[in-house]
Every structure is written in structure tokens, then in C-alpha cells.
Design a protein around this motif. Structure first.
Motif, PDB file in Angstrom:
ATOM      1  N   ASP A   1       0.409  10.262  -6.023  1.00 35.62           N
ATOM      2  CA  ASP A   1       0.881   9.838  -4.998  1.00 35.62           C
ATOM      3  C   ASP A   1       2.556   8.658  -4.458  1.00 35.62           C
ATOM      4  O   ASP A   1       3.082   7.348  -5.349  1.00 35.62           O
ATOM      5  CB  ASP A   1      -0.235   8.546  -4.814  1.00 35.62           C
ATOM      6  CG  ASP A   1      -0.170   7.879  -3.081  1.00 35.62           C
ATOM      7  OD1 ASP A   1       0.981   7.721  -2.142  1.00 35.62           O
ATOM      8  OD2 ASP A   1      -1.142   7.627  -2.492  1.00 35.62           O
TER       9      ASP A   1
ATOM     10  N   ALA B   1      -6.682  -0.547  -7.071  1.00 36.12           N
ATOM     11  CA  ALA B   1      -5.790   0.557  -6.222  1.00 36.12           C
ATOM     12  C   ALA B   1      -6.499   0.495  -4.701  1.00 36.12           C
ATOM     13  O   ALA B   1      -7.463  -0.155  -3.960  1.00 36.12           O
ATOM     14  CB  ALA B   1      -6.371   1.877  -6.511  1.00 36.12           C
ATOM     15  N   THR B   2      -5.209   0.466  -3.373  1.00 32.40           N
ATOM     16  CA  THR B   2      -5.417   0.228  -2.174  1.00 32.40           C
ATOM     17  C   THR B   2      -6.790   1.469  -2.274  1.00 32.40           C
ATOM     18  O   THR B   2      -7.379   2.716  -2.585  1.00 32.40           O
ATOM     19  CB  THR B   2      -5.045   0.486  -1.026  1.00 32.40           C
ATOM     20  OG1 THR B   2      -4.117   1.503  -1.613  1.00 32.40           O
ATOM     21  CG2 THR B   2      -3.803  -0.487  -1.826  1.00 32.40           C
TER      22      THR B   2
ATOM     23  N   THR C   1      -5.849   3.526   0.570  1.00 34.46           N
ATOM     24  CA  THR C   1      -5.067   4.639   0.442  1.00 34.46           C
ATOM     25  C   THR C   1      -5.333   5.581  -0.624  1.00 34.46           C
ATOM     26  O   THR C   1      -4.694   6.871  -1.135  1.00 34.46           O
ATOM     27  CB  THR C   1      -3.910   4.355   1.436  1.00 34.46           C
ATOM     28  OG1 THR C   1      -3.700   3.878   2.352  1.00 34.46           O
ATOM     29  CG2 THR C   1      -2.934   5.393   1.588  1.00 34.46           C
ATOM     30  N   ASP C   2      -4.610   4.544  -1.708  1.00 35.68           N
ATOM     31  CA  ASP C   2      -4.935   5.217  -2.978  1.00 35.68           C
ATOM     32  C   ASP C   2      -6.357   5.788  -3.538  1.00 35.68           C
ATOM     33  O   ASP C   2      -5.631   6.545  -3.874  1.00 35.68           O
ATOM     34  CB  ASP C   2      -4.923   3.897  -3.642  1.00 35.68           C
ATOM     35  CG  ASP C   2      -3.074   2.953  -4.211  1.00 35.68           C
ATOM     36  OD1 ASP C   2      -2.644   3.776  -3.164  1.00 35.68           O
ATOM     37  OD2 ASP C   2      -2.631   2.279  -4.315  1.00 35.68           O
TER      38      ASP C   2
ATOM     39  N   ARG D   1       2.030   5.146  -3.852  1.00 35.67           N
ATOM     40  CA  ARG D   1       1.866   3.991  -5.018  1.00 35.67           C
ATOM     41  C   ARG D   1       2.463   3.951  -5.875  1.00 35.67           C
ATOM     42  O   ARG D   1       2.533   3.189  -6.605  1.00 35.67           O
ATOM     43  CB  ARG D   1       0.424   4.788  -5.192  1.00 35.67           C
ATOM     44  CG  ARG D   1      -0.042   4.099  -6.842  1.00 35.67           C
ATOM     45  CD  ARG D   1      -1.186   4.744  -6.855  1.00 35.67           C
ATOM     46  NE  ARG D   1      -1.911   4.052  -8.952  1.00 35.67           N
ATOM     47  CZ  ARG D   1      -2.560   2.917  -8.017  1.00 35.67           C
ATOM     48  NH1 ARG D   1      -3.401   2.255  -7.645  1.00 35.67           N
ATOM     49  NH2 ARG D   1      -3.322   2.594  -9.406  1.00 35.67           N
TER      50      ARG D   1
ATOM     51  N   ASP E   1      -6.845   9.504  -2.174  1.00 34.66           N
ATOM     52  CA  ASP E   1      -5.495  10.650  -1.986  1.00 34.66           C
ATOM     53  C   ASP E   1      -5.848  10.741  -3.570  1.00 34.66           C
ATOM     54  O   ASP E   1      -5.999  12.425  -4.009  1.00 34.66           O
ATOM     55  CB  ASP E   1      -3.866   9.443  -2.725  1.00 34.66           C
ATOM     56  CG  ASP E   1      -2.954  10.673  -3.026  1.00 34.66           C
ATOM     57  OD1 ASP E   1      -2.707  11.164  -1.888  1.00 34.66           O
ATOM     58  OD2 ASP E   1      -3.087  10.815  -4.305  1.00 34.66           O
ATOM     59  N   TYR E   2      -6.624  10.174  -4.461  1.00 34.72           N
ATOM     60  CA  TYR E   2      -6.986  10.520  -5.948  1.00 34.72           C
ATOM     61  C   TYR E   2      -7.374  11.998  -5.683  1.00 34.72           C
ATOM     62  O   TYR E   2      -7.073  13.210  -5.985  1.00 34.72           O
ATOM     63  CB  TYR E   2      -7.997  10.212  -6.452  1.00 34.72           C
ATOM     64  CG  TYR E   2      -6.968  10.197  -8.094  1.00 34.72           C
ATOM     65  CD1 TYR E   2      -5.689   9.942  -8.298  1.00 34.72           C
ATOM     66  CD2 TYR E   2      -8.516  10.681  -8.670  1.00 34.72           C
ATOM     67  CE1 TYR E   2      -5.876   9.605 -10.036  1.00 34.72           C
ATOM     68  CE2 TYR E   2      -8.072  10.270 -10.258  1.00 34.72           C
ATOM     69  CZ  TYR E   2      -6.922  10.201 -10.699  1.00 34.72           C
ATOM     70  OH  TYR E   2      -6.725  10.329 -11.969  1.00 34.72           O
TER      71      TYR E   2
ATOM     72  N   TRP F   1       1.324  -7.063  -2.804  1.00 31.26           N
ATOM     73  CA  TRP F   1       0.335  -5.867  -2.415  1.00 31.26           C
ATOM     74  C   TRP F   1      -0.243  -6.323  -0.356  1.00 31.26           C
ATOM     75  O   TRP F   1      -0.407  -7.863  -1.272  1.00 31.26           O
ATOM     76  CB  TRP F   1      -0.617  -5.430  -2.850  1.00 31.26           C
ATOM     77  CG  TRP F   1      -0.169  -4.313  -4.639  1.00 31.26           C
ATOM     78  CD1 TRP F   1       1.378  -4.136  -4.692  1.00 31.26           C
ATOM     79  CD2 TRP F   1      -0.958  -3.889  -4.836  1.00 31.26           C
ATOM     80  NE1 TRP F   1       0.741  -3.609  -5.654  1.00 31.26           N
ATOM     81  CE2 TRP F   1      -0.408  -2.435  -5.804  1.00 31.26           C
ATOM     82  CE3 TRP F   1      -2.149  -2.651  -4.722  1.00 31.26           C
ATOM     83  CZ2 TRP F   1      -0.494  -1.995  -6.563  1.00 31.26           C
ATOM     84  CZ3 TRP F   1      -3.136  -2.390  -5.345  1.00 31.26           C
ATOM     85  CH2 TRP F   1      -2.309  -1.533  -6.357  1.00 31.26           C
TER      86      TRP F   1
ATOM     87  N   LEU G   1      -7.630   4.832 -11.551  1.00 34.60           N
ATOM     88  CA  LEU G   1      -6.342   4.700 -11.123  1.00 34.60           C
ATOM     89  C   LEU G   1      -6.086   2.669 -11.855  1.00 34.60           C
ATOM     90  O   LEU G   1      -5.580   2.078 -12.146  1.00 34.60           O
ATOM     91  CB  LEU G   1      -6.240   4.092  -9.737  1.00 34.60           C
ATOM     92  CG  LEU G   1      -5.425   5.404  -8.906  1.00 34.60           C
ATOM     93  CD1 LEU G   1      -6.605   5.451  -7.467  1.00 34.60           C
ATOM     94  CD2 LEU G   1      -5.006   6.021  -9.448  1.00 34.60           C
TER      95      LEU G   1
END
Length: 373
Positions: free
Chosen positions: A267, A200-201, A203-204, A270, A207-208, A233, A197
Motif C-alpha cells: 500500500d 492498521a487503519t 483502509t490498510d 501506508r 487493501d491487504y 495518524w 500488518l
């Protein structure tokens, strides 16, 4: 964009190089221009043929990939087999998926694979009872459960149908014998997600590979990712140090159509945050309610998502049956992306259908004609 292999130097190593860069290539049954696992190398490498993709992912000889549940059903690098030990164990503890597991059939499937070698679902007795697609036969439930817990592995695909075999005959012994602790698995996967990514946060990152935010937070100190602030962000972010080192370095890209299942846009939140672009697959939305079309493919131009194209092949013609363009300046890029995709799948020409906004229709048709000459 660089982390996903869509900006900067061309990825080396062909489709396997792409897989190494993004970490997981999602599989899907829908085929419009091509299947999704073919579209993902195409977006990064250009006109790589389907046969080359098939050889790379399911070639003869020592396995270089395996299939498992990552973001969804994905092709993964063979060396990552040990990293999903925690997920296989989770399935074992749960004891089921969507269906109750028929124990007698599980034993029968294992015995047939042991005696007969690799088999497809149809060889084992068929996938459905005769009702809806989720009304699986006992054989289908059993073999998918065995895949979940790691007793069975997909050795290859034939006509996009899974070919199942005993894991001990597919996964190399040096990998099969490794069962890392969950903390090691999570640190490795969160680190891979961060490198794929770029920034990324939590949450990001979760999700991956479909992890929980709690799992990500616990793993972060062991990943090598560094905390950063990103303008606009709200949530804290973490970046790959190698990605940070390349900030500000410019590189050329080419306009391209993206699979709706491309890892750049997995996502939706995102994607909206990065590109101010709402992404949704409408294949399962009733036709009258679709806004952008059955298989709307985002158009990537430079570092922006600038529109969507819903294509279909009609003999030698690629029919862009619905095209949505975000701004007039993106028309040439959309045209180039469509024409390039048409050439890749062997279409001789492009026909433009409905265009939104309609006032761009004539300009897009002219641009498509120019791109074909």
C-alpha cells in the motif's frame, strides 16, 4: 516490521513459514535478481535458494499452497481455500472478468482437463490471438474464468507457467467441501490482515486482501483486533494484541533489498505514512520518465527504508545501475544489502552505476568494496 517477519527472531518453517506469517505472497512475471515470490522469503530468511522456494510452494505430494486473487495474484496457504468462497461466488454472479466468457470453450477446457490431466495454456491451444498481451485467446479466457470461479486450480508452475487441473483433484476433500458464509470468510481474512500488518487503519486492512472498507468495518468485531491510537495518524487504527505485547522489545535486523511487490510495501499510502518513503514500480513507465529505475528495489535497514537499488545481472557481475540513497548515514547499509544480494544470486562482484545524490557515489563504491572483502 515484526508482524511481517522482518524484525525479531528468524521465521521458522522456511518459505512456508514466511507464507504463514504474511498470509499471501504476490506473484509477478518480472524477474531481475529473482522472481518476486523468491525475493520475499530471501528478505526474511537470507540466502534461501530458488529450488527450496519452488519445492515449498509447488512441491510434489499433498498440496500446501494454492494460487488465487488475494491482494493480487498470490500464493496462499492451502488451508485458506475455503476463505475465498465469497470471492469465487462474486465471480460467478458477475459472469465475466475483463473478457466475455466463451461458454463452449469453457466446456471444452473442462473436458480436456478431465481426460488428459494437468495442462498448461500452451497445451490447451495458446494464450493469445496474436495481438497485445490482453488480446487473450478463447482458451485463455476460459481457463482463467474457471480459475476465478474455483472449478480449476493451479497445481504447480513449470518455467513460471501455470499448470491447471480440476480443483477436485488438487484441493483436499476436507477443504473442498467447506463453503463458509461470507461473514466468516471476511472475519478470518481481516483478522489475518491485522496480524500480518501489526497495526492498521480500516483502509490498510481493506487493501491487504482487496476488500471494501465496508466489509472490513462489518468484520472487525469478530477479528480479535483491538482499537488503538497511533501518534500522527488521523484515522482510527486496530492492532493485533500479540503485536502490542511485543512493543518496545528490540531486535537486530540485516540490511536487505525488498521486492517491489513485498507485502510490507503493498500500500503506497501506508508506506508513505510509516516510512516517509514514496514507493512506485517504474517497470511500465517510459524509460526517460523513470526517477529510480526499471526495477527499483527499496533498501530496508533496521526499521527504515533508506534508498533504492535498480539491479541487473550481467554475467558474474551485479550491476547496480541506479542507486538512490536518502541520507549519507545509510551508505554502509545500502552497500551491504547490494553485496549480500549479489552473493545470493551467484554474482562474483558488484558494479555501481549512477548514484543519487551524485556526491555519495565515491563513498558508496568504497563501501561496496569493503563489504565484498
Amino acid at each position: 516490521m515484526r508482524a511481517q517477519g522482518l524484525l525479531g527472531p528468524r521465521i521458522t518453517g522456511g518459505p512456508l513459514g514466511v507464507l504463514s506469517r504474511v498470509g499471501a505472497v504476490q506473484l509477478d512475471t518480472i524477474s531481475v535478481l529473482a522472481r518476486s515470490h523468491e525475493l520475499i522469503p530471501y528478505a526474511r530468511l537470507g540466502a534461501v535458494g530458488p529450488a527450496r522456494v519452488e519445492r515449498a510452494f509447488w512441491g510434489i505430494g499433498r498440496p500446501r499452497t494454492f494460487e488465487y486473487w488475494a491482494h493480487a495474484a498470490c500464493i496462499l496457504p492451502i488451508d485458506d481455500w475455503p476463505l475465498f468462497a465469497f470471492r469465487r461466488e462474486d465471480f460467478r454472479k458477475r459472469g465475466k472478468r475483463w473478457h466475455e466468457v466463451p461458454t463452449d470453450t469453457v466446456a471444452l477446457v473442462m473436458q480436456r482437463l478431465r481426460d488428459e490431466g494437468p495442462l498448461m495454456t500452451k497445451d490447451l491451444g495458446g494464450g493469445r490471438r496474436g495481438g497485445p498481451w490482453w488480446d487473450w485467446s478463447d482458451v485463455k479466457v476460459a481457463v482463467e474464468w474457471l480459475l476465478d470461479v474455483g472449478e480449476v486450480t493451479v497445481s504447480r508452475r513449470v518455467g513460471f507457467q501455470r499448470v491447471y487441473d480440476l480443483t477436485e483433484r488438487v484441493i483436499p476433500s476436507d477443504l473442498l467441501g467447506r463453503e463458509p458464509e461470507e461473514s466468516e470468510c471476511l472475519a478470518a481474512l481481516v483478522g489475518r490482515a491485522g496480524r500480518a500488518l501489526g497495526v492498521a487503519t480500516v483502509t490498510d486492512l481493506a487493501d491487504y486482501y482487496r476488500l471494501s472498507s465496508e466489509q472490513v468495518r462489518e468484520a472487525l468485531p469478530a477479528t480479535g483486533l483491538v482499537p488503538v491510537g497511533v501518534q500522527g495518524w488521523r484515522a482510527a487504527a486496530f492492532a493485533d494484541p500479540d503485536a502490542l505485547a511485543q512493543l518496545g522489545v528490540r531486535a537486530r535486523t540485516r540490511p536487505t533489498l525488498l521486492s517491489p511487490f513485498d507485502s510490507l510495501i503493498w500500500d503506497r499510502r501506508r508506506t508513505a505514512r510509516l516510512f516517509d518513503f514514496t514507493h512506485r514500480l517504474e517497470a511500465y513507465v517510459p524509460a526517460p520518465k523513470r526517477e529510480h529505475g526499471y526495477y527499483a528495489m527499496p533498501v530496508l535497514a533496521g526499521t527504515d527504508l533508506v534508498g533504492r537499488v535498480d539491479p541487473v545481472r550481467e554475467g558474474p557481475v551485479l550491476h547496480a545501475r541506479q542507486v538512490s540513497i536518502d541520507r549519507r548515514s545509510a551508505i554502509p547499509a545500502v552497500a551491504k544489502a547490494v553485496v549480500a544480494a549479489a552473493g545470493w544470486v551467484g554474482c562474483e562482484s558488484v558494479r555501481v552505476g549512477r548514484v543519487t545524490p551524485q556526491e555519495y557515489a565515491a563513498e558508496l563504491t568504497v563501501a561496496v568494496t569493503a563489504a565484498q572483502t
